[in-house]
Design an enzyme around this catalytic site. Structure first.
Site, PDB file in Angstrom:
ATOM      1  CB  CYS A  48      31.977  41.419  42.544  1.00 57.98           C
ATOM      2  SG  CYS A  48      32.639  42.957  43.145  1.00 57.98           S
TER       3      CYS A  48
ATOM      4  CD  GLU B 172      35.521  44.955  47.171  1.00 62.02           C
ATOM      5  OE1 GLU B 172      36.748  45.036  47.184  1.00 62.02           O
ATOM      6  OE2 GLU B 172      34.801  45.483  46.292  1.00 62.02           O
TER       7      GLU B 172
HETATM    8  O1  AHR Z   1      39.217  42.017  41.755  1.00 59.98           O
HETATM    9  C1  AHR Z   1      38.113  42.480  41.044  1.00 59.98           C
HETATM   10  C2  AHR Z   1      37.012  42.947  41.971  1.00 59.98           C
HETATM   11  O2  AHR Z   1      37.493  43.969  42.782  1.00 59.98           O
HETATM   12  C3  AHR Z   1      36.509  41.938  42.955  1.00 59.98           C
HETATM   13  O3  AHR Z   1      35.532  41.148  42.435  1.00 59.98           O
HETATM   14  C4  AHR Z   1      35.951  42.770  44.047  1.00 59.98           C
HETATM   15  O4  AHR Z   1      36.015  42.116  45.288  1.00 59.98           O
HETATM   16  C5  AHR Z   1      36.746  44.037  43.978  1.00 59.98           C
HETATM   17  O5  AHR Z   1      35.947  45.129  43.917  1.00 59.98           O
END
Ligand code: AHR
Length: 853
Positions: A444, A584
């Site tokens: 994220c 994602e």
């Molecule tokens: O690993 C923590 C978070 O989980 C990451 O930032 C994201 O890609 C997923 O939702």
């Protein structure tokens, strides 16, 4: 409008696929409340009964958003379904979704059709396509949608009489009593086959839920029938082998939970650049972590660099920095202090001190500065005593007025003694995993909270004072002192492939910022976004990705970008091979068209780079299904899967990848973990790793997530490694990754195991005891990974057919007293001068045998 909605709800029910329907069952579709998405109920002899949830809103941030107001569903002539709903009372858009069968849904789109808000959208078939009417500012509008529900015209105002025309032949909205509760929704007629399919879907989901809830701490009850010892045999067939990935175990580094600043990055001064803001964290400002007896004055008139606009103006008052929960100072160790000083016409001298929590002076040095523009000054502090909660004190010695910025203190002992380096103990524990690749700078965090928080790699390289800090989606500050140069250097230092992952031109779909428009993307045309004073468009963003490749791999003699890398200290190319695009994401149209553009742009300019795509945040569902479909259509080399599932899921999905196609797109399991740090979680993960190795022809990489979390600043649980300023605390999950990483093979060797309890074969044991046999071609070692996730020990006679002789072995074992233990001892390794004829697997253990010639 509520009335219009009601009338059209009923009219939608007039459009079932009449041709297809032979025998009809009624299904009632409704939303129990705006938080719960779309549900289905069927009529039974006892009245209407709830079946389950069909889909939910994917709009906006978790918590405050993800709402589904006024869902409206209709059926196309081919029997497929179209859904629209209102997402909130502000956004100029509605949610649009498509399903062929009501249970599998395409990722949602959020067409921006309005200028104001967009309330109570209602969909119904019109001609070849669909009309959607909605209300905004008291007026009614109509949007036309194409049959595939991909393209939507802007809202066209309709008169009251047109509205009446649409409303014309309709009845009232439908209400049903579902399990004793009055609900509003729509009733449709389905064929018996369609209803059976939906029922089957919910039955399967219930069964999956039951299996996923299984935990080892219920074993006494669940496995009561198993005897005290389970018999097993393992027969390895050296004549049957297949090549598998040599990069199966890597790491995913994300700047979350203070993993970078205050964590792996060894800088000891917090807010060294005076750039903290309210955006980083509520209540923070340029003086956060700094203290003085008088208010600290912050100036911006003559900054060190436009990217670093704030600095402190010092009168002859002492100021001090609290560090990250204090500064750890060790007697006898040396610390590099530096800061930039803007002295104008006034010279200033400073006493730079490290002072213990009780006021003891731990180290001291004098810093003389000259009059003039910004200039860096440095000195070395040698500690005479230790303190875990020391502070850095800057004492001006003359009555002068000067600016200071980029105030820095590093231990000289960093990982591999690099300047601007990494905390030695943390970097070492990561290196001990023997990761074959490092994905960075985050998930994220990389695609960011809104378009203006998307990570721009070039803002993180160059001189520290020129780098562009930003807020972190995880609610703190990124100095970017740990930037792309440092990430690449770390990869090289630990022998891992760099795998940078950058946004696909869209921010995190769960962003709370970025204005209206879920996952609005970087625009195609010059518009409202700029970056570094220039328009930010998809073309400029693609150029950023191409620049990264040139910066990393170019020839420093001929390329300006590569010359910057050389100037930073790395004349040789970094040899970048992989580039992740997207994290994602919600794979709607906004994403797909941007991903395709970037992927094609990179492939065209750099066919030697492998682009890693993304298939959403779960192991199933819309993004996963459509992501894989998209990957096949575009012939992507690798896609990144993510899932965080409970222990039971791993127990019952050990064959997850056995079912994948062997040809075509490969899997990078980029984020995964079972939900906890107990021994049972680690064992479930060990079982899964055996499955990954068995499928190492399809799964080419994997990385547990998240990697690091600082105690007191943890934003996600579980993590692989917890730490504070003085301690590093590996978890059982870490030890499993370490044992697998240190014992990776590149050839899978087929083997068969058989289990018996009281002389009869048992399926219970087969689910809990697993093997993976690989060969490390370089050393010739045969590696046998065995998991015993049973409460009883297992004795496993070992037969190796063919392959010559192995003469000795190392055996590494991880176990704990109880499966619910969080604290387990580090794995123990024994050297054996012979190869054991049979292996004893202690209760709840992971054992790796390395047979040597
Ligand atoms: O690993 C923590 C978070 O989980 C990451 O930032 C994201 O890609 C997923 O939702």
């Amino acid at each position: 409008m509520r009335k219009l909605f009601s009338l059209l709800l009923a009219s939608a029910a007039l459009f079932p696929s009449s041709a297809a329907i032979s025998q009809r069952d009624s299904i009632f579709i409704y939303s129990p409340d705006f938080r719960q998405g779309l549900h289905a109920a069927v009529r039974t002899s006892d009245g209407w009964k709830h079946l389950g949830q069909l889909c939910s809103s994917d709009y906006g941030t978790w918590g405050a958003e993800k709402r589904m107001y006024h869902p409206s569903l209709c059926r196309a002539n081919d029997g497929s379904w179209r859904l629209v709903f209102q997402v909130n009372d502000r956004a100029p858009l509605f949610a649009a979704a498509y399903s062929a069968d009501l249970v599998n849904w395409r990722p949602q789109d959020y067409p921006r059709v309005a200028t104001g808000n967009c309330l109570e959208p209602v969909v119904h078939p019109a001609g070849d396509g669909f009309d959607i009417v909605y209300t905004s500012g008291g007026a009614h509008y109509r949007v036309k949608a194409t049959p595939d529900f991909r393209h939507f015209t802007a809202g066209e105002r309709i008169s009251d009489s047109e509205l009446q025309g649409i409303v014309g032949a309709t009845k009232t909205e439908d209400r049903k009593n579902i399990d004793g509760k009055e609900c509003t929704g729509q009733t449709f007629l389905l064929t018996a086959e369609e209803t059976a399919r939906i029922r089957q879907f919910f039955d399967e989901r219930a069964e999956d839920g039951r299996k996923s809830s299984e935990r080892m701490h219920d074993d006494k009850k669940n496995l009561a029938s198993l005897p005290k010892t389970v018999g097993a045999t393992l027969t390895v067939d050296m004549s049957r082998q297949k090549p598998i990935s040599d990069k199966l175990i890597g790491i995913f580094f994300e700047d979350i939970s203070y993993a970078a600043d205050g964590g792996l990055y060894a800088e000891l001064v917090q807010n060294r650049d005076f750039e903290y803001t309210e955006k980083d964290h509520g209540g923070w400002n340029a003086t956060t972590a700094w203290h003085s007896s008088k208010p600290i004055e912050i100036a911006t008139e003559h900054p060190l660099h436009p990217n670093n606009p704030h600095y402190a103006l010092l009168w002859p008052d002492t100021i001090w920095n609290e560090g990250w929960d204090g500064i750890v100072v060790e007697a006898g160790k040396k610390y590099d202090f530096s800061m930039y000083v803007l002295a104008g016409g006034q010279k200033q001298d400073f006493s730079i001190q490290l002072v213990g929590h009780d006021g003891t002076l731990l180290a001291k040095s004098k810093l003389k500065t000259r009059a003039g523009d910004w200039q860096q000054y440095s000195t070395v502090l040698t500690a005479t005593a230790s303190d875990n909660k020391a502070r850095l004190v800057i004492v001006p010695l003359k009555a002068a007025h000067v600016g200071i910025d980029m105030v820095s203190l590093f231990p000289q002992e960093t990982f591999m003694n690099r300047k601007n380096g990494l905390r030695r103990d943390l970097a070492q524990v990561i290196a001990d995993l023997h990761p074959k690749f490092v994905r960075f700078p985050g998930g994220c965090m990389s695609h960011g909270n809104g378009i203006d928080n998307i990570y721009h790699w070039q803002a993180t390289v160059g001189e520290l004072w020129e780098r562009q800090p930003d807020f972190n989606i995880w609610h703190y500050h990124q100095t970017r002192g740990l930037g792309f140069y440092e990430y690449f250097q770390f990869c090289e230092d630990i022998g891992a492939e760099p795998l940078p992952v950058l946004s696909a031109g869209v921010p995190c779909q769960n962003s709370s910022r970025g204005g209206h428009g879920q996952q609005g993307g970087i625009p195609w045309e010059v518009g409202r976004y700029t970056y570094n004073g220039k328009p930010l468009t998809m073309a400029s963003y693609l150029q950023e990705l191409l620049d990264l490749i040139e910066w990393a791999n170019g020839d420093a003699a001929t390329s300006k970008l590569a010359a910057l890398r050389a100037k930073a200290g790395h004349p040789k190319p970094f040899n970048l091979k992989y580039l992740g695009i997207g994290n994602e994401d919600l794979l709607g149209d906004v994403f797909n068209e941007r991903f395709d553009y970037l992927n094609e742009g990179v492939k065209k300019a750099h066919p030697e780079i492998t682009v890693v795509g993304t298939v959403g945040p779960f192991w199933e569902g819309s993004d996963y299904e459509y992501g894989w479909q998209h990957a096949a259509e575009k012939n992507l080399s690798i896609v990144d899967e993510h899932y965080y599932n409970p222990v039971g899921w791993y127990l019952h999905n050990q064959d997850f990848y056995d079912k994948y196609k062997r040809e075509g797109t490969k899997v990078y399991l980029g984020e995964w973990a079972s939900k906890g740090n107990l021994l049972e979680n680690a064992l479930a993960e060990a079982l899964h790793i055996n499955g990954l190795e068995r499928n190492g022809d399809v799964v080419c990489m994997s990385s547990y997530a998240p990697l690091l979390a600082k105690e007191g600043h943890t934003q996600w649980n579980p993590d692989m490694i917890y730490f504070n300023n003085t301690e590093v605390k590996p978890t059982p999950n870490y030890y499993v990754q370490m044992m697998a990483g240190q014992n990776a093979g590149d050839e899978y060797v087929y083997a068969e195991s058989k289990f018996t309890a009281k002389g009869r074969e048992t399926a219970d044991a087969a689910l809990r005891v697993s093997h993976s046999v690989t060969l490390d071609k370089e050393t010739g070692d045969l590696i046998i990974k065995l998991v015993n996730a049973l409460p009883q020990s297992t004795v496993m006679p070992l037969t190796i057919n063919g392959g010559g002789a192995w003469t000795r072995a190392t055996v590494t074992t991880l176990t704990g007293h109880s499966v619910t233990n969080r604290e387990v001892a580090a794995p123990v390794t024994e050297e054996m001068s012979t190869v054991p004829a049979s292996v004893v697997l202690p209760p709840y253990s992971y054992r790796v045998l390395r047979l040597k010639r």
